[in-house]
Motif scaffolding. Structure first.
Motif, PDB file in Angstrom:
ATOM      1  N   ASN A  92     -26.409  42.020 -58.438  1.00 55.13           N
ATOM      2  CA  ASN A  92     -27.648  42.241 -59.185  1.00 55.13           C
ATOM      3  C   ASN A  92     -28.824  41.435 -58.650  1.00 55.13           C
ATOM      4  OD1 ASN A  92     -27.337  44.267 -61.393  1.00 55.13           O
ATOM      5  ND2 ASN A  92     -25.472  43.058 -61.674  1.00 55.13           N
ATOM      6  N   MET A  93     -28.540  40.304 -58.037  1.00 52.56           N
ATOM      7  CA  MET A  93     -29.631  39.567 -57.385  1.00 52.56           C
ATOM      8  C   MET A  93     -30.199  40.412 -56.239  1.00 52.56           C
ATOM      9  SD  MET A  93     -29.444  36.101 -55.129  1.00 52.56           S
ATOM     10  CE  MET A  93     -30.879  35.507 -54.232  1.00 52.56           C
ATOM     11  N   THR A  94     -29.289  40.993 -55.466  1.00 53.54           N
ATOM     12  CA  THR A  94     -29.701  41.767 -54.302  1.00 53.54           C
ATOM     13  C   THR A  94     -30.346  43.087 -54.731  1.00 53.54           C
ATOM     14  OG1 THR A  94     -28.014  40.668 -53.047  1.00 53.54           O
ATOM     15  CG2 THR A  94     -28.799  42.767 -52.158  1.00 53.54           C
ATOM     16  N   ARG A  95     -29.813  43.650 -55.793  1.00 50.82           N
ATOM     17  CA  ARG A  95     -30.391  44.876 -56.343  1.00 50.82           C
ATOM     18  C   ARG A  95     -31.829  44.620 -56.829  1.00 50.82           C
ATOM     19  NH1 ARG A  95     -27.675  47.292 -61.759  1.00 50.82           N
ATOM     20  NH2 ARG A  95     -29.044  49.062 -62.125  1.00 50.82           N
ATOM     21  N   ALA A  96     -32.039  43.429 -57.414  1.00 49.20           N
ATOM     22  CA  ALA A  96     -33.384  43.084 -57.889  1.00 49.20           C
ATOM     23  C   ALA A  96     -34.373  43.171 -56.733  1.00 49.20           C
ATOM     24  CB  ALA A  96     -33.383  41.670 -58.475  1.00 49.20           C
ATOM     25  N   ALA A  97     -33.972  42.590 -55.595  1.00 50.80           N
ATOM     26  CA  ALA A  97     -34.865  42.602 -54.433  1.00 50.80           C
ATOM     27  C   ALA A  97     -35.054  44.033 -53.929  1.00 50.80           C
ATOM     28  CB  ALA A  97     -34.285  41.716 -53.340  1.00 50.80           C
ATOM     29  N   ALA A  98     -33.946  44.748 -53.781  1.00 45.62           N
ATOM     30  CA  ALA A  98     -34.020  46.098 -53.207  1.00 45.62           C
ATOM     31  C   ALA A  98     -34.867  47.019 -54.081  1.00 45.62           C
ATOM     32  CB  ALA A  98     -32.610  46.670 -53.046  1.00 45.62           C
ATOM     33  N   GLU A  99     -34.696  46.912 -55.404  1.00 43.22           N
ATOM     34  CA  GLU A  99     -35.482  47.781 -56.291  1.00 43.22           C
ATOM     35  C   GLU A  99     -36.967  47.439 -56.197  1.00 43.22           C
ATOM     36  OE1 GLU A  99     -32.041  49.050 -59.518  1.00 43.22           O
ATOM     37  OE2 GLU A  99     -33.349  47.357 -60.016  1.00 43.22           O
ATOM     38  N   ALA A 100     -37.261  46.159 -56.039  1.00 49.09           N
ATOM     39  CA  ALA A 100     -38.672  45.780 -55.900  1.00 49.09           C
ATOM     40  C   ALA A 100     -39.250  46.321 -54.595  1.00 49.09           C
ATOM     41  CB  ALA A 100     -38.808  44.254 -55.941  1.00 49.09           C
ATOM     42  N   PHE A 101     -38.441  46.298 -53.529  1.00 49.07           N
ATOM     43  CA  PHE A 101     -38.944  46.779 -52.232  1.00 49.07           C
ATOM     44  C   PHE A 101     -39.312  48.265 -52.288  1.00 49.07           C
ATOM     45  CE2 PHE A 101     -36.018  43.448 -50.027  1.00 49.07           C
ATOM     46  CZ  PHE A 101     -36.870  42.444 -50.464  1.00 49.07           C
ATOM     47  N   GLU A 102     -38.664  48.991 -53.214  1.00 48.04           N
ATOM     48  CA  GLU A 102     -38.980  50.422 -53.311  1.00 48.04           C
ATOM     49  C   GLU A 102     -40.460  50.631 -53.617  1.00 48.04           C
ATOM     50  OE1 GLU A 102     -36.226  52.199 -56.095  1.00 48.04           O
ATOM     51  OE2 GLU A 102     -34.544  51.563 -54.824  1.00 48.04           O
ATOM     52  N   THR A 103     -41.071  49.677 -54.335  1.00 41.93           N
ATOM     53  CA  THR A 103     -42.520  49.795 -54.541  1.00 41.93           C
ATOM     54  C   THR A 103     -43.307  48.854 -53.627  1.00 41.93           C
ATOM     55  OG1 THR A 103     -42.046  48.509 -56.528  1.00 41.93           O
ATOM     56  CG2 THR A 103     -42.802  50.756 -56.851  1.00 41.93           C
ATOM     57  N   LEU A 104     -42.767  47.682 -53.375  1.00 42.76           N
ATOM     58  CA  LEU A 104     -43.528  46.728 -52.543  1.00 42.76           C
ATOM     59  C   LEU A 104     -43.577  47.147 -51.074  1.00 42.76           C
ATOM     60  CD1 LEU A 104     -42.215  43.332 -54.014  1.00 42.76           C
ATOM     61  CD2 LEU A 104     -44.385  44.480 -54.498  1.00 42.76           C
ATOM     62  N   ALA A 105     -42.562  47.877 -50.651  1.00 45.17           N
ATOM     63  CA  ALA A 105     -42.540  48.334 -49.252  1.00 45.17           C
ATOM     64  C   ALA A 105     -42.105  49.799 -49.267  1.00 45.17           C
ATOM     65  CB  ALA A 105     -41.576  47.486 -48.441  1.00 45.17           C
ATOM     66  N   LYS A 106     -42.984  50.606 -49.851  1.00 42.70           N
ATOM     67  CA  LYS A 106     -42.664  52.019 -50.128  1.00 42.70           C
ATOM     68  C   LYS A 106     -42.167  52.804 -48.914  1.00 42.70           C
ATOM     69  CE  LYS A 106     -45.649  53.758 -53.742  1.00 42.70           C
ATOM     70  NZ  LYS A 106     -46.559  52.614 -53.777  1.00 42.70           N
ATOM     71  N   ASP A 107     -42.856  52.579 -47.791  1.00 46.52           N
ATOM     72  CA  ASP A 107     -42.606  53.470 -46.654  1.00 46.52           C
ATOM     73  C   ASP A 107     -41.608  52.912 -45.670  1.00 46.52           C
ATOM     74  OD1 ASP A 107     -44.785  54.781 -47.749  1.00 46.52           O
ATOM     75  OD2 ASP A 107     -46.149  53.495 -46.581  1.00 46.52           O
ATOM     76  N   ARG A 108     -41.276  51.643 -45.806  1.00 42.86           N
ATOM     77  CA  ARG A 108     -40.455  51.080 -44.734  1.00 42.86           C
ATOM     78  C   ARG A 108     -39.212  50.395 -45.268  1.00 42.86           C
ATOM     79  NH1 ARG A 108     -44.344  47.333 -45.976  1.00 42.86           N
ATOM     80  NH2 ARG A 108     -43.674  45.179 -45.677  1.00 42.86           N
ATOM     81  N   ARG A 109     -38.216  50.343 -44.406  1.00 44.03           N
ATOM     82  CA  ARG A 109     -36.962  49.664 -44.757  1.00 44.03           C
ATOM     83  C   ARG A 109     -37.139  48.155 -44.578  1.00 44.03           C
ATOM     84  NH1 ARG A 109     -33.439  52.897 -40.311  1.00 44.03           N
ATOM     85  NH2 ARG A 109     -34.471  54.900 -40.603  1.00 44.03           N
ATOM     86  N   ILE A 110     -36.529  47.417 -45.470  1.00 45.11           N
ATOM     87  CA  ILE A 110     -36.543  45.947 -45.376  1.00 45.11           C
ATOM     88  C   ILE A 110     -35.105  45.505 -45.121  1.00 45.11           C
ATOM     89  CG2 ILE A 110     -36.978  43.822 -46.688  1.00 45.11           C
ATOM     90  CD1 ILE A 110     -39.573  45.269 -46.059  1.00 45.11           C
ATOM     91  N   LEU A 111     -34.938  44.562 -44.214  1.00 47.84           N
ATOM     92  CA  LEU A 111     -33.590  44.021 -43.985  1.00 47.84           C
ATOM     93  C   LEU A 111     -33.185  43.169 -45.184  1.00 47.84           C
ATOM     94  CD1 LEU A 111     -31.047  43.247 -42.392  1.00 47.84           C
ATOM     95  CD2 LEU A 111     -32.378  41.448 -41.277  1.00 47.84           C
ATOM     96  N   LEU A 112     -32.007  43.416 -45.704  1.00 54.45           N
ATOM     97  CA  LEU A 112     -31.540  42.664 -46.866  1.00 54.45           C
ATOM     98  C   LEU A 112     -30.025  42.593 -46.818  1.00 54.45           C
ATOM     99  CD1 LEU A 112     -32.199  41.359 -49.648  1.00 54.45           C
ATOM    100  CD2 LEU A 112     -32.013  43.631 -50.649  1.00 54.45           C
ATOM    101  N   PHE A 113     -29.501  41.375 -46.806  1.00 53.67           N
ATOM    102  CA  PHE A 113     -28.064  41.265 -46.971  1.00 53.67           C
ATOM    103  C   PHE A 113     -27.733  40.014 -47.772  1.00 53.67           C
ATOM    104  CE2 PHE A 113     -28.980  39.508 -42.776  1.00 53.67           C
ATOM    105  CZ  PHE A 113     -28.250  38.345 -42.713  1.00 53.67           C
ATOM    106  N   SER A 114     -26.536  40.006 -48.305  1.00 57.00           N
ATOM    107  CA  SER A 114     -26.206  39.058 -49.349  1.00 57.00           C
ATOM    108  C   SER A 114     -24.864  38.406 -49.046  1.00 57.00           C
ATOM    109  CB  SER A 114     -26.109  39.853 -50.661  1.00 57.00           C
ATOM    110  OG  SER A 114     -25.556  39.093 -51.692  1.00 57.00           O
ATOM    111  N   ARG A 115     -24.663  37.192 -49.536  1.00 59.18           N
ATOM    112  CA  ARG A 115     -23.355  36.569 -49.329  1.00 59.18           C
ATOM    113  C   ARG A 115     -22.335  37.119 -50.319  1.00 59.18           C
ATOM    114  NH1 ARG A 115     -22.238  30.135 -49.153  1.00 59.18           N
ATOM    115  NH2 ARG A 115     -22.325  30.322 -51.416  1.00 59.18           N
ATOM    116  N   SER A 116     -22.690  37.150 -51.585  1.00 58.60           N
ATOM    117  CA  SER A 116     -21.732  37.686 -52.555  1.00 58.60           C
ATOM    118  C   SER A 116     -22.066  39.149 -52.840  1.00 58.60           C
ATOM    119  CB  SER A 116     -21.776  36.886 -53.846  1.00 58.60           C
ATOM    120  OG  SER A 116     -20.744  37.326 -54.703  1.00 58.60           O
TER     121      SER A 116
END
Ligand code: GLC
Length: 674
Positions: free
Chosen positions: A380-404
């Motif tokens: 859910n921490m990672t989901r929080a970031a990814a969901e925000a990127f859907e609006t903060l970085a609408k057109d582009r992919r953001i690298l995101l990876f998580s330990r847990s």
């Protein structure tokens, strides 16, 4: 076919986007004991068990006890039972063949022939869960159905397939510049430099230390000019400090997990006493995700989320309890018993499970004990970031990876395999995790190459990078205080340059296969047993993997070895690329072969009538020509085709082209008209 079985009433995990209807009949083949909270299955002599994502031991999981319980376990040995992630999917392959997924956020124990060799017992903490049974006529079809149900895997930007250099110990702008300068001067390809916790001000998330990184935005743009991306770390816990806006706002709005009395729960991580965002709550997720904006605005395009099991070193109460116990030993006879008691007490303080019992989440007005949803936190921490990127970085992919992570998070980000050691045994362990992680939807993954803890040796780093050129995440990362392990610290520069360059040569194939695996819900890395199910030797092979449609890899994972035995289930063509430019191509028949592989050689095997698109390489992904590829070929009498996926590498839709290439009788490979 997928069948869902409901036991009690589960706490929602949001793992499965659209749930199939639940059946009424009992789970076939299992004895279900509601009092013991257990499911038991009698294993046939030949049954093999695959899955469980990130965990210890083999590809075939039979013969040990495992736990789904996200744990910060940097010193894991063979007797560990859980690692950083918790992935509840396994496949039984033998007399019967089926997959099993437990939709559940608490602790699960899998006794897979440990207590009794012929018994599989799965035990959960409390009996409120959904179980999914998936049947199919092959392991691959079971995995495919499962992956379709859990949704498409995360797709990173294409530059994230380049080589990344990281170390806990780059503490200022000059350190970052040095890494990039060295790589560029020495012709060592590089796409990213990772920023560990020292870029922050006092380990406070979403802050930047102004003395050591006076102009992070400027640095990011300077690096971008050299084809390099900066990837900062974000930790789960927020330092408790008055005047730190994230701490103040979170407290004011009730956004942190609480203790049983409703007061913000406090536990210590890198910044000292910290607070834990209640990311199970959608409103908090929205808030936490929005905080990444400050770094996106500085030109940052990638993040690694850490310490999100969540790791808690101690609480004030747990530390105090240890202190009291230590005080009690004052005056005791200073003998061997006291010595062992003292060392035991000290070790006990770290990461006590009981701490989790005292933490509460608040979702839809309901308090949930952390222990019951522990494995959902990193997700859910990672989901929080990814969901925000859907609006903060609408057109582009953001690298995101998580330990847990747990299954479900695979839609939002990748995962690295957590803290490992510079040990040959961990190289082999990380290798074996690849297919298990793919089964669970995690395609963007890789290990800390060279090993995180302990001192690396030059040969271990070289061999680990030789595996790393095939893993989607290719990052050299090491811990503070260990031997410095950037490639340029060692003597065989030509060797390291060659190995890193091979990654970029192979990138058209690796990216194309990654994208097809993500878009078509397939595995990128497969055990030989999945592709050659009738072959007994293939079933027992755990040090070779199929990679995509065309390749088999068999890395050297033993110190001082100048080659290794390789088992070929069918005839294949061996490619060996050496640092002096020699390329050996030899067709080998089915069976066992000793294959030479000098320290910096890169070897792999091509299946008959298959093709591998390659490039001439580059010093970063942006320099790789994905439009004009050429092919490694092994014509063996039948038509050789390759479906090549390519896109712009950055837009979210990932609506690329699939071009079919075919090898003609003249040996030329041509694209077929669309
Ligand atoms: C954790 C991470 C590791 C990182 C360190 C310091 O151990 O797993 O990758 O370097 O914390 O932030």
């Amino acid at each position: 076919m997928i069948q869902r079985y409901v036991y009690g009433s589960m706490i929602e995990t949001d793992t499965i986007p659209v749930k199939p209807e639940a059946g009424k009949e009992p789970l076939p083949g299992f004895t279900v004991d509601e009092k013991e909270h257990s499911f038991t299955y009698l294993l046939g002599k030949e049954d093999r068990i695959y899955g469980l994502g990130e965990n210890v031991r083999g590809i075939n999981k039979r013969g040990w006890i495992y736990q789904s319980w996200a744990s910060d376990n940097p010193d894991h040995l063979e007797d560990a039972v859980s690692l950083y992630a918790a992935h509840n999917f396994l496949v039984v392959d033998g007399e019967e063949r089926f997959g099993l997924f437990l939709d559940y956020g608490g602790k699960v124990t899998y006794d897979i022939g440990y207590t009794e060799m012929n018994r599989l017992t799965i035990r959960v903490n409390d009996f409120n869960l959904d179980v999914y049974r998936i049947s199919g006529d092959s392991v691959l079809s079971i995995v495919h159905q499962f992956r379709e149900m859990i949704g498409r895997s995360y797709i990173p930007p294409r530059w994230a397939f380049g080589f990344g250099q990281s170390r806990w110990g780059y503490v200022c702008e000059a350190d970052v510049r040095q890494v990039v300068r060295k790589h560029r001067e020495l012709g060592l390809p590089l796409d990213s430099v990772y920023l560990d916790i020292d870029y922050m001000d006092s380990y406070k998330d979403f802050t930047v230390n102004q003395e050591r990184f006076p102009d992070l935005a400027g640095l990011a743009s300077e690096m971008a000019g050299q084809g390099v991306h900066l990837v900062p770390i974000i930790d789960a816990a927020i330092k408790k400090e008055e005047g730190y806006p994230v701490s103040d706002e979170g407290i004011r709005k009730g956004y942190f997990c609480t203790d049983k009395d409703g007061k913000p729960f406090e536990g210590a991580v890198w910044p000292g006493i910290s607070l834990f965002p209640d990311v199970l709550n959608p409103e908090v997720r929205k808030w936490f995700g929005s905080l990444y904006k400050v770094l996106l605005d500085m030109g940052i395009e990638g993040f690694w989320n850490d310490m999100n099991e969540p790791s808690i070193f101690y609480t004030e109460a747990s530390l105090e309890a240890i202190r009291t116990r230590l005080m009690d030993t004052v005056g005791a006879t200073p003998d061997v018993n006291t010595f062992f008691e003292l060392t035991g007490i000290i070790r006990e303080v770290f990461q006590k499970d009981e701490i989790y019992d005292s933490i509460y989440h608040h979702v839809n007005g309901k308090a949930i004990r952390h222990t019951d949803v522990h494995n959902l936190y990193g997700y859910n921490m990672t989901r929080a970031a990814a969901e925000a990127f859907e609006t903060l970085a609408k057109d582009r992919r953001i690298l995101l990876f998580s330990r847990s992570s747990c299954i479900g998070m695979h839609r939002f980000g990748g995962t690295w395999m957590g803290d490992n050691k510079s040990w040959w045994s961990h190289l082999a362990l990380n290798f074996r995790m690849l297919p298990s992680l793919n089964m669970c939807g995690f395609l963007y993954t890789g290990a800390d190459l060279g090993g995180f803890g302990s001192d690396v040796t030059e040969d271990l780093l070289m061999r680990w990078l030789e595996l790393g050129i095939f893993t989607p995440l290719m990052r050299n990362h090491s811990a503070l205080g260990t031997r410095e392990q950037e490639a340029y610290r060692f003597s065989d520069l030509d060797g390291f340059r060659h190995v890193l360059r091979m990654r970029y040569v192979l990138l058209p194939y690796l990216y194309s296969e990654y994208m097809k695996a993500a878009l078509d819900n397939k595995m990128l890395f497969r055990p030989l047993a999945f592709d050659y199910p009738e072959d007994h030797r293939a079933q027992e092979t755990e040090d070779q993997l199929m990679l995509g449609d065309s390749l088999m890899i068999a890395p050297v994972m033993q110190q001082n070895a100048r080659g290794r035995m390789v088992y070929l289930p069918e005839s294949m063509k061996l490619f060996r690329f050496s640092k002096d430019g020699r390329v050996l191509e030899t067709v080998l028949g089915p069976g066992d072969h000793y294959v030479e592989c000098e320290l910096s050689d890169v070897i792999f095997f091509l299946r008959p009538d298959h093709l591998i698109p390659v490039s001439f390489g580059g010093s970063c992904v942006a320099e790789v020509d994905f439009d004009h590829v050429h092919f490694l070929t092994y014509p063996a009498g039948n038509e050789a085709c390759y479906e090549y996926y390519t896109d712009d590498g950055i837009s979210r839709q990932a609506a690329g082209m699939r071009i079919l290439y075919r090898m003609g009788e003249d040996g030329e490979v041509k694209a077929l008209p669309q």
